[in-house]
Design an enzyme around this catalytic site. Structure first.
Site, PDB file in Angstrom:
ATOM      1  N   SER A 137       0.676  -1.282  -0.050  1.00  0.00           N
ATOM      2  CA  SER A 137       0.102  -0.027  -0.059  1.00  0.00           C
ATOM      3  C   SER A 137       0.787   1.233   0.035  1.00  0.00           C
ATOM      4  O   SER A 137       0.345   2.329  -0.540  1.00  0.00           O
ATOM      5  CB  SER A 137      -0.768  -0.107   1.197  1.00  0.00           C
TER       6      SER A 137
ATOM      7  N   HIS B 136      -5.613  -3.579  -2.350  1.00  0.00           N
ATOM      8  CA  HIS B 136      -5.317  -2.443  -3.406  1.00  0.00           C
ATOM      9  C   HIS B 136      -5.280  -3.109  -4.858  1.00  0.00           C
ATOM     10  O   HIS B 136      -4.787  -2.469  -5.771  1.00  0.00           O
ATOM     11  CB  HIS B 136      -3.871  -1.709  -3.073  1.00  0.00           C
TER      12      HIS B 136
ATOM     13  N   LYS C 142     -12.275   0.345  -0.764  1.00  0.00           N
ATOM     14  CA  LYS C 142     -11.362   1.022  -1.709  1.00  0.00           C
ATOM     15  C   LYS C 142     -12.154   0.952  -2.973  1.00  0.00           C
ATOM     16  O   LYS C 142     -13.189   1.669  -3.496  1.00  0.00           O
ATOM     17  CB  LYS C 142     -10.068   0.417  -1.704  1.00  0.00           C
TER      18      LYS C 142
END
Length: 651
Positions: free
Chosen positions: A436, A464, A495
């Protein structure tokens, strides 16, 4: 020399190698081991003299700093310990050298040295196990302190302490149930008749001398920072406020408060500024320092595919909320399961092409719950050095033996696996799919190969990577063509998926086990039905509009090229996260301020997000950015970097 099982177990608990009399181990070493055990939840039998803090014990830099500070305080050392200490033996020897340098101090002993309670091996083993399960230091575990009211040891923890003591001393397994003792001393007396073949006689350890060191509570030797003038830089970081000691528990908060106020006064603190608009390629943010709102180019959002603002997602949330209400006010097992939760789990499993899925209240909760449910104190957790903090905390919560391998270094991973291959217990390798703060991708093919070779399981955190990697956006396993080869795939839904919550996908039996043994699932309310509906809609959009992923990667390649051509260090990023590496914290903070002054908002990352000396600006690219946005952003980064000296000035 022949040693009884009781003596060997006690030697291990005190950090003494098997075959060495307990009294022969230097007292400094034993106390250092006590401190490490209290800070890591390790059983002391794992803490051997040559154990490497990072590679073998999995002690990260934050925990290591806490250990060093506690050691300095415990031994009343006047100055810092030398850098580069990698093993327990080196740390103990450094303490001995520091004590030898103090006039009047006795080499090899320590201030406030605490011998084993009465030299009783059974009681000593109980204390060692209590340290392991409570994180107390030895001197905090008075043998006559009430277990519940004074030590906060409840019946569940007490059962674990007794069970591990029974295992260490070879007692019958059933002694863990039904104990009625209220102190460690009375507990020892209750267990003593169960010692096989000893008729209650327990070997004792010779007590070390009691005339060593200076009085406890001596000053640690930490030097407060010098007063700074109006234009000077306060060189402290957040690390400096982690181990501040004071009788007033809140003293550290006042010290940190003064530091924070200066950061804000110097316009170097923008964390948590509130948005007053949707978060797209641009966003309106209220500047709490100036009291004004302003529109910024937004490069601090993980809304990689722009789904947070998609009409279908927003409408799904609104419609489900009108139908099912704001929330359900219960955990999944007790009134908190909605039909939408079941549908979300089915859709996530299908999206990830795995048999089953469990949804947690958050991504952090998913790592805590999954790791602590599967990995136990007798197992080994093996993690990449740059893994997310939730993975590290899951390991600490599990109490397992933890080992860290160098970032994406597969030779080091193999070395770690080889050294624990002879353990007849489980091994779990955990790695971020996309790291990240660095943007690079784990070497999944080699991780899978090594896991097969050494009999380990693999879990990949796709926080991610979901929506970013792979043709369909399903993550790291798809990116490498390894669907079905990874035991567990974990993700967050805050996200790309534009909601809240976390999830784990894998085999049906494993998922059902997690559902019943993950405390962060069993004992927590789940995401509201409206959020679940929005997540289902997000999956619909990802599957029906693949051009969003294509546009995202066009934008990533464009901005990456612009920043690289300008001379920025972007490390080895291969994702939507572009790290603009600065190094020095002051330079990074000042560059962040200069970027914001020019109308661009991105994250300035310092300790503990990254190690000291590795500060950076973290730039997140989304499919909503236009080519004009990207060109403007590149120009802003170049101008800001030149202003503060990160890049040389033009001409």
């Amino acid at each position: 020399m022949t040693h009884t099982a009781e003596e060997t177990a006690a030697d291990r608990a005190a950090g003494t190698p098997a075959g060495t009399a307990a009294g022969e181990t230097k007292d400094v070493h034993r106390q250092v081991v006590d401190i490490i055990a209290s800070r890591t939840l390790y059983d002391e039998s794992y803490l051997l003299p040559e154990s490497d803090f990072e590679g073998e014990l999995g002690i990260d830099s934050v925990v290591f700093e806490s250990i060093l500070e506690t050691v300095r305080e415990h031994f009343a050392l006047a100055g810092p310990l030398p850098g580069g200490l990698t093993t327990i033996r080196e740390l103990a020897e450094a303490v001995e050298e520091a004590l030898d340098a103090v006039p009047g101090a006795v080499s090899g002993t320590a201030p406030d040295a605490v011998p084993g309670p009465d030299g009783d091996v059974l009681l000593e083993t109980l204390v060692a196990q209590a340290m392991h399960h409570t994180r107390y230091q030895r001197h905090q575990l008075g043998p006559d302190a009430d277990l519940e009211s004074e030590l906060g040891i409840d019946s569940v923890v007490l059962t674990s302490i007794v069970a591990d003591t029974a295992d260490a001393l070879g007692l019958a397994a059933d002694v863990a149930g039904g104990v009625a003792a209220t102190t460690l001393r009375t507990l020892a007396e209750e267990l003593r008749p169960h010692l096989t073949g000893t008729a209650g006689a327990v070997p004792v350890r010779p007590e070390p001398g009691a005339d060593s060191g200076t009085e406890s509570g001596a000053e640690s030797g930490a030097v407060p920072p010098e007063p700074y003038g109006e234009d000077s830089w306060d060189s402290r970081s957040m690390k400096d406020f982690m181990e501040e000691r004071d009788p007033d528990l809140f003293a550290k908060t006042r010290s940190f408060g003064a530091y924070l106020r200066r950061r804000r006064r110097d316009r170097l603190y923008w964390y948590g500024m509130p948005l007053r608009s949707r978060c797209g390629n641009r966003a309106v943010i209220f500047d709490e320092l100036t009291g004004r709102e302003r529109e910024f180019l937004m490069f601090a959002s993980n809304n990689y595919l722009g789904l947070a603002n998609h009409p279908k997602v927003v409408e799904a949330i609104c419609e489900a909320t009108r139908t099912y209400g704001a929330t359900h006010t219960g955990s999944r097992f007790i009134g908190g399961t909605n039909t939408l939760h079941k549908e979300l789990e089915r859709r996530l499993a299908a999206f990830k092409q795995r048999p089953a899925c469990i949804v947690y209240p958050g991504g952090y909760a998913a790592n805590l719950g999954a790791i602590s449910a599967l990995v136990k104190s007798y197992d080994t957790l093996i993690t990449d050095k740059l893994n997310h903090m939730s993975i590290l905390d899951g390991g600490k919560l599990s109490g397992a033996e933890r080992r860290i391998y160098r970032h994406n270094d597969m030779a080091d991973l193999e070395r770690v696996l080889a050294r624990c291959a002879d353990r007849p217990t489980g091994r779990l390798i955990v790695a971020d799919g996309v790291f990240s703060m660095h943007g690079d991708i784990c070497d999944l093919p080699e991780i899978v190969r090594l896991a097969r070779e050494y009999g380990a399981r693999v879990m990949i955190d796709d926080a991610h990577a979901t929506g970013v990697l792979g043709r369909r956006g399903s993550g790291t396993a798809e990116h490498f063509g390894l669907k079905g080869e990874v035991d567990l795939e974990l993700g967050t839904m805050s996200k790309t998926l534009a909601g809240m919550g976390g999830f784990v996908v894998g085999e049906e039996e494993v998922v059902e086990y997690l559902r019943h043994y993950s405390n962060s699932y069993v004992f927590a309310a789940n995401i509201p039905a409206g959020v679940a509906a929005g997540l289902i809609a997000s999956i619909d959009v990802i599957e029906s509009e693949p051009e969003r992923i294509e546009r995202l990667w066009d934008n990533i390649r464009l901005l990456h090229g612009l920043l690289t051509d300008a001379g920025f260090d972007l490390e080895n990023t291969r994702s939507a996260i572009l790290p603009v590496v600065v190094g020095d914290e002051r330079a990074a903070m000042e560059m962040g301020r200069a970027v914001r002054a020019r109308g661009l908002y991105c994250q300035t990352v310092v300790f503990p997000g990254v190690p000291l000396g590795d500060a950076r600006l973290r730039v997140s690219v989304t499919c909503e950015h236009t080519r004009q946005d990207l060109a403007e952003a590149a120009g802003i980064f170049v101008d800001a970097a030149r202003e503060v000296g990160v890049l040389p000035s033009a001409g």
